[in-house]
Design a protein around this motif. Sequence first.
Motif, PDB file in Angstrom:
ATOM      1  N   LEU A  57      -0.064   9.278   6.708  1.00 11.34           N
ATOM      2  CA  LEU A  57       1.217   9.950   6.956  1.00 11.34           C
ATOM      3  C   LEU A  57       2.088  10.007   5.703  1.00 11.34           C
ATOM      4  O   LEU A  57       2.939  10.890   5.572  1.00 11.34           O
ATOM      5  N   SER A  58       1.889   9.056   4.793  1.00  9.03           N
ATOM      6  CA  SER A  58       2.698   9.033   3.568  1.00  9.03           C
ATOM      7  C   SER A  58       2.128   9.949   2.485  1.00  9.03           C
ATOM      8  O   SER A  58       2.751  10.130   1.440  1.00  9.03           O
ATOM      9  N   ILE A  59       0.958  10.529   2.743  1.00  4.62           N
ATOM     10  CA  ILE A  59       0.318  11.421   1.763  1.00  4.62           C
ATOM     11  C   ILE A  59       0.575  12.862   2.206  1.00  4.62           C
ATOM     12  O   ILE A  59      -0.191  13.444   2.974  1.00  4.62           O
ATOM     13  N   PHE A  60       1.659  13.436   1.735  1.00  8.51           N
ATOM     14  CA  PHE A  60       2.103  14.726   2.268  1.00  8.51           C
ATOM     15  C   PHE A  60       1.115  15.881   2.072  1.00  8.51           C
ATOM     16  O   PHE A  60       1.062  16.790   2.913  1.00  8.51           O
ATOM     17  N   PRO A  61       0.284  15.912   0.992  1.00  6.71           N
ATOM     18  CA  PRO A  61      -0.679  17.025   0.893  1.00  6.71           C
ATOM     19  C   PRO A  61      -1.680  17.051   2.046  1.00  6.71           C
ATOM     20  O   PRO A  61      -2.292  18.090   2.312  1.00  6.71           O
ATOM     21  N   PHE A  62      -1.832  15.921   2.724  1.00  4.45           N
ATOM     22  CA  PHE A  62      -2.692  15.865   3.913  1.00  4.45           C
ATOM     23  C   PHE A  62      -2.260  16.931   4.917  1.00  4.45           C
ATOM     24  O   PHE A  62      -3.099  17.613   5.523  1.00  4.45           O
ATOM     25  N   PHE A  95      -2.839  13.457  -6.514  1.00  2.00           N
ATOM     26  CA  PHE A  95      -2.036  12.481  -5.769  1.00  2.00           C
ATOM     27  C   PHE A  95      -2.755  12.051  -4.492  1.00  2.00           C
ATOM     28  O   PHE A  95      -2.780  10.866  -4.144  1.00  2.00           O
ATOM     29  N   THR A  96      -3.364  13.009  -3.806  1.00  2.00           N
ATOM     30  CA  THR A  96      -4.086  12.705  -2.571  1.00  2.00           C
ATOM     31  C   THR A  96      -5.257  11.772  -2.836  1.00  2.00           C
ATOM     32  O   THR A  96      -5.447  10.767  -2.136  1.00  2.00           O
ATOM     33  N   ILE A  97      -6.046  12.080  -3.854  1.00  2.45           N
ATOM     34  CA  ILE A  97      -7.224  11.266  -4.175  1.00  2.45           C
ATOM     35  C   ILE A  97      -6.825   9.844  -4.544  1.00  2.45           C
ATOM     36  O   ILE A  97      -7.404   8.864  -4.055  1.00  2.45           O
ATOM     37  N   GLY A 106       0.819  -1.207   0.000  1.00  2.00           N
ATOM     38  CA  GLY A 106       0.000   0.000   0.000  1.00  2.00           C
ATOM     39  C   GLY A 106       0.850   1.252   0.000  1.00  2.00           C
ATOM     40  O   GLY A 106       0.629   2.184  -0.769  1.00  2.00           O
ATOM     41  N   VAL A 107       1.845   1.274   0.891  1.00  4.07           N
ATOM     42  CA  VAL A 107       2.733   2.426   0.955  1.00  4.07           C
ATOM     43  C   VAL A 107       3.584   2.514  -0.304  1.00  4.07           C
ATOM     44  O   VAL A 107       3.805   3.586  -0.856  1.00  4.07           O
ATOM     45  N   LEU A 108       4.075   1.356  -0.783  1.00  6.41           N
ATOM     46  CA  LEU A 108       4.905   1.355  -1.982  1.00  6.41           C
ATOM     47  C   LEU A 108       4.127   1.849  -3.192  1.00  6.41           C
ATOM     48  O   LEU A 108       4.618   2.662  -3.976  1.00  6.41           O
ATOM     49  N   LEU A 109       2.895   1.360  -3.354  1.00  2.74           N
ATOM     50  CA  LEU A 109       2.099   1.774  -4.498  1.00  2.74           C
ATOM     51  C   LEU A 109       1.689   3.234  -4.387  1.00  2.74           C
ATOM     52  O   LEU A 109       1.582   3.935  -5.385  1.00  2.74           O
ATOM     53  N   SER A 110       1.452   3.687  -3.159  1.00  2.37           N
ATOM     54  CA  SER A 110       1.147   5.097  -2.967  1.00  2.37           C
ATOM     55  C   SER A 110       2.322   5.952  -3.433  1.00  2.37           C
ATOM     56  O   SER A 110       2.139   7.012  -4.034  1.00  2.37           O
ATOM     57  N   GLY A 111       3.532   5.457  -3.168  1.00  2.00           N
ATOM     58  CA  GLY A 111       4.721   6.175  -3.613  1.00  2.00           C
ATOM     59  C   GLY A 111       4.828   6.261  -5.121  1.00  2.00           C
ATOM     60  O   GLY A 111       5.389   7.217  -5.665  1.00  2.00           O
ATOM     61  N   ILE A 112       4.258   5.261  -5.818  1.00  2.00           N
ATOM     62  CA  ILE A 112       4.296   5.276  -7.276  1.00  2.00           C
ATOM     63  C   ILE A 112       3.583   6.512  -7.817  1.00  2.00           C
ATOM     64  O   ILE A 112       3.991   7.089  -8.825  1.00  2.00           O
ATOM     65  N   PHE A 113       2.521   6.924  -7.127  1.00  2.00           N
ATOM     66  CA  PHE A 113       1.759   8.079  -7.588  1.00  2.00           C
ATOM     67  C   PHE A 113       2.563   9.371  -7.509  1.00  2.00           C
ATOM     68  O   PHE A 113       2.165  10.391  -8.078  1.00  2.00           O
ATOM     69  N   LEU A 114       3.670   9.335  -6.790  1.00  2.00           N
ATOM     70  CA  LEU A 114       4.524  10.521  -6.731  1.00  2.00           C
ATOM     71  C   LEU A 114       5.149  10.826  -8.089  1.00  2.00           C
ATOM     72  O   LEU A 114       5.363  11.991  -8.430  1.00  2.00           O
ATOM     73  N   PHE A 115       5.423   9.779  -8.854  1.00  2.00           N
ATOM     74  CA  PHE A 115       6.141   9.981 -10.114  1.00  2.00           C
ATOM     75  C   PHE A 115       5.311  10.691 -11.177  1.00  2.00           C
ATOM     76  O   PHE A 115       5.795  11.641 -11.794  1.00  2.00           O
ATOM     77  N   PRO A 116       4.057  10.296 -11.428  1.00  2.00           N
ATOM     78  CA  PRO A 116       3.267  11.098 -12.371  1.00  2.00           C
ATOM     79  C   PRO A 116       3.048  12.519 -11.875  1.00  2.00           C
ATOM     80  O   PRO A 116       2.994  13.460 -12.672  1.00  2.00           O
ATOM     81  N   THR A 117       2.934  12.668 -10.549  1.00  2.00           N
ATOM     82  CA  THR A 117       2.805  14.010  -9.976  1.00  2.00           C
ATOM     83  C   THR A 117       4.052  14.828 -10.262  1.00  2.00           C
ATOM     84  O   THR A 117       3.980  15.990 -10.691  1.00  2.00           O
ATOM     85  N   LEU A 118       5.200  14.211 -10.038  1.00  2.00           N
ATOM     86  CA  LEU A 118       6.471  14.888 -10.267  1.00  2.00           C
ATOM     87  C   LEU A 118       6.663  15.229 -11.739  1.00  2.00           C
ATOM     88  O   LEU A 118       7.086  16.339 -12.088  1.00  2.00           O
ATOM     89  N   ILE A 119       6.327  14.286 -12.614  1.00  2.00           N
ATOM     90  CA  ILE A 119       6.485  14.518 -14.051  1.00  2.00           C
ATOM     91  C   ILE A 119       5.575  15.652 -14.519  1.00  2.00           C
ATOM     92  O   ILE A 119       5.968  16.500 -15.324  1.00  2.00           O
ATOM     93  N   TYR A 120       4.355  15.677 -13.989  1.00  2.00           N
ATOM     94  CA  TYR A 120       3.432  16.766 -14.341  1.00  2.00           C
ATOM     95  C   TYR A 120       4.014  18.121 -13.931  1.00  2.00           C
ATOM     96  O   TYR A 120       3.989  19.087 -14.708  1.00  2.00           O
ATOM     97  N   LEU A 121       4.549  18.186 -12.720  1.00  2.00           N
ATOM     98  CA  LEU A 121       5.122  19.445 -12.237  1.00  2.00           C
ATOM     99  C   LEU A 121       6.328  19.858 -13.073  1.00  2.00           C
ATOM    100  O   LEU A 121       6.556  21.048 -13.306  1.00  2.00           O
ATOM    101  N   ILE A 122       7.090  18.872 -13.521  1.00  2.00           N
ATOM    102  CA  ILE A 122       8.246  19.174 -14.368  1.00  2.00           C
ATOM    103  C   ILE A 122       7.790  19.727 -15.716  1.00  2.00           C
ATOM    104  O   ILE A 122       8.347  20.703 -16.233  1.00  2.00           O
ATOM    105  N   LEU A 123       6.758  19.113 -16.284  1.00  2.00           N
ATOM    106  CA  LEU A 123       6.280  19.532 -17.603  1.00  2.00           C
ATOM    107  C   LEU A 123       5.688  20.938 -17.593  1.00  2.00           C
ATOM    108  O   LEU A 123       5.776  21.661 -18.590  1.00  2.00           O
ATOM    109  N   VAL A 124       5.065  21.307 -16.476  1.00  2.00           N
ATOM    110  CA  VAL A 124       4.480  22.653 -16.413  1.00  2.00           C
ATOM    111  C   VAL A 124       5.495  23.698 -15.955  1.00  2.00           C
ATOM    112  O   VAL A 124       5.201  24.893 -15.974  1.00  2.00           O
ATOM    113  N   SER A 125       6.667  23.240 -15.543  1.00  2.00           N
ATOM    114  CA  SER A 125       7.706  24.193 -15.158  1.00  2.00           C
ATOM    115  C   SER A 125       8.322  24.806 -16.411  1.00  2.00           C
ATOM    116  O   SER A 125       8.175  24.291 -17.519  1.00  2.00           O
ATOM    117  N   LYS A 126       9.037  25.876 -16.246  1.00  2.00           N
ATOM    118  CA  LYS A 126       9.568  26.607 -17.394  1.00  2.00           C
ATOM    119  C   LYS A 126      11.081  26.494 -17.537  1.00  2.00           C
ATOM    120  O   LYS A 126      11.646  26.968 -18.522  1.00  2.00           O
TER     121      LYS A 126
END
Length: 205
Positions: A161-166, A139-141, A14-34
């Motif tokens: 606790l592993s969901i930092f936006p909380f 990511f939270t959802i 559960g925790v490991l798979l939750s961590g997987i969701f960090l990567f699409p979140t991170l990639i999205y933030l990278i793509l919208v960065s300038k």
Amino acid sequence: MDSGIRIRRCRFPGVLLSGIFLFPTLIYLILVSKENRLKKLFSATPGLLFPVYYLLVNYKLHQDFLAFKSFLETFWQKAFDLPWKGIIKSFKLTNYKDWTLYQKLTIGLGEGLASASGWIFSALAIFLRAEINLAYSVFTILSVALFTSTGFILSSPRYLLSIFPFFIVLCLLLKNKLIFYAWLVVSSVLLIFYSNHFYLGHWAF
């Protein structure tokens, strides 16, 4: 002993798979960065290998990439189910006759409240979009949906606790003095409650 080690290695998907969701979140933030998009994408790429490595470990130990599923079902009674069913079942466990009051409060009421809180905070993460990045809200959802999508919810506070936006949402809520003092009182009571039971040896149900 070897089998025990193998069980523990597959115990926390559960925790490991939750961590997987960090990567699409991170990639999205990278793509919208300038700035330095390519460099940032390159630096994030190695992180995508960890989920693959986890599946390979499952296969090496048990000749099954998804071996952790059988461990969850066998030892933790965890199988996929709709989120609200697991939450409702948690609350129903407060009436389980064979359990002590401590078990009813922690595994029943506690898990139910923590799981429901996860969805409440997910909704707040969307509602407070002016304060929270959209990627964090998604990511939270996804993370809350992951750990509540089972017929038997367990360790939901740990997953939260592993969901930092909380904590971002919580910080925004605690700006209200009434909520702040209510949170302070509840936290203090829970600290005393769990410290007392830990002292009595009730560190696990």
